[in-house]
Design a protein around this motif. Structure first.
Motif, PDB file in Angstrom:
ATOM      1  N   ASP A  80       3.251   2.293   2.754  1.00 54.05           N
ATOM      2  CA  ASP A  80       2.837   1.942   3.719  1.00 54.05           C
ATOM      3  C   ASP A  80       4.767   1.057   4.141  1.00 54.05           C
ATOM      4  OD1 ASP A  80       0.630   4.255   4.081  1.00 54.05           O
ATOM      5  OD2 ASP A  80      -0.033   2.223   5.055  1.00 54.05           O
TER       6      ASP A  80
ATOM      7  N   CYS B 177       0.694  -1.249  -0.122  1.00 54.41           N
ATOM      8  CA  CYS B 177      -0.078   0.006  -0.389  1.00 54.41           C
ATOM      9  C   CYS B 177       0.566   0.917  -0.499  1.00 54.41           C
ATOM     10  CB  CYS B 177      -1.112  -0.028   1.300  1.00 54.41           C
ATOM     11  SG  CYS B 177       0.254  -0.020   2.996  1.00 54.41           S
TER      12      CYS B 177
ATOM     13  N   CYS C 142      -1.029   3.549   8.736  1.00 55.08           N
ATOM     14  CA  CYS C 142      -2.930   3.693   9.386  1.00 55.08           C
ATOM     15  C   CYS C 142      -2.502   3.638  11.135  1.00 55.08           C
ATOM     16  CB  CYS C 142      -3.849   3.674   8.326  1.00 55.08           C
ATOM     17  SG  CYS C 142      -3.704   1.833   7.987  1.00 55.08           S
TER      18      CYS C 142
HETATM   19 FE1  FES Z   1      -0.959  -0.496   4.020  1.00 53.58          FE
HETATM   20 FE2  FES Z   1      -1.679  -0.363   7.382  1.00 53.58          FE
HETATM   21  S1  FES Z   1      -0.338  -0.558   5.592  1.00 53.58           S
HETATM   22  S2  FES Z   1      -3.042   0.868   5.410  1.00 53.58           S
END
Ligand code: FES
Length: 142
Positions: free
Chosen positions: A56, A54, A79
């Motif tokens: 992150d 994603c 997040c």
């Molecule tokens: Fe991608 Fe939490 S690691 S939204």
């Protein structure tokens, strides 16, 4: 009489919490709000940083003595659920041997948190991938 009147912000927070609990487990909400073991270490025995699908990322730092993980910290730009997964993975490894830690999986984190939504399963995968890479870094240094 004034004691009976609730602050509108408290009411709004109660409302939001109720809504959150229909989506996330209580433990996930608790660790998203008050994460455990957040931080970086200057001289860890094992460390890794991994970027998830994603976008992150997560960092994990381990203090290891005689193949036992004495301390673990994590850092993320992700997040709230990523914070919950980082808290879970670092809690799960403390005091455990490397052999035991290598048997963990995303499911271990999901079980620890009392469930995750389908959309957030990748957060547990990111935490486990980062953990395994930190352990591998320690083993390669030996
Ligand atoms: Fe991608 Fe939490 S690691 S939204």
């Amino acid at each position: 009489m004034t004691g009976d009147i609730k602050d509108p912000f408290d009411l709004l927070e109660d409302e939001i919490n109720k809504e959150m609990e229909t989506i996330y487990s209580r433990k996930t909400i608790e660790y998203a709000k008050n994460p455990l073991n957040v931080g970086r270490m200057n001289d860890p025995d094992g460390a890794a940083a991994v970027k998830g699908l994603c976008g992150d990322s997560m960092e994990i730092y381990l203090v290891i003595k005689d193949k036992i993980i004495l301390d673990a910290k994590f850092f993320t730009d992700g997040c709230g659920v990523t914070y919950a997964c980082g808290s879970a993975v670092t809690e799960l490894v403390k005091g455990k041997t490397i052999d035991t830690v290598l048997t963990l999986s995303p499911k271990s984190i999901i079980d620890f948190l009392g469930g995750l939504t389908e959309e957030n399963i990748h957060c547990s995968l990111l935490a486990i991938n980062t953990l395994f890479k930190a352990v591998a870094e320690y083993l390669l240094k030996k």
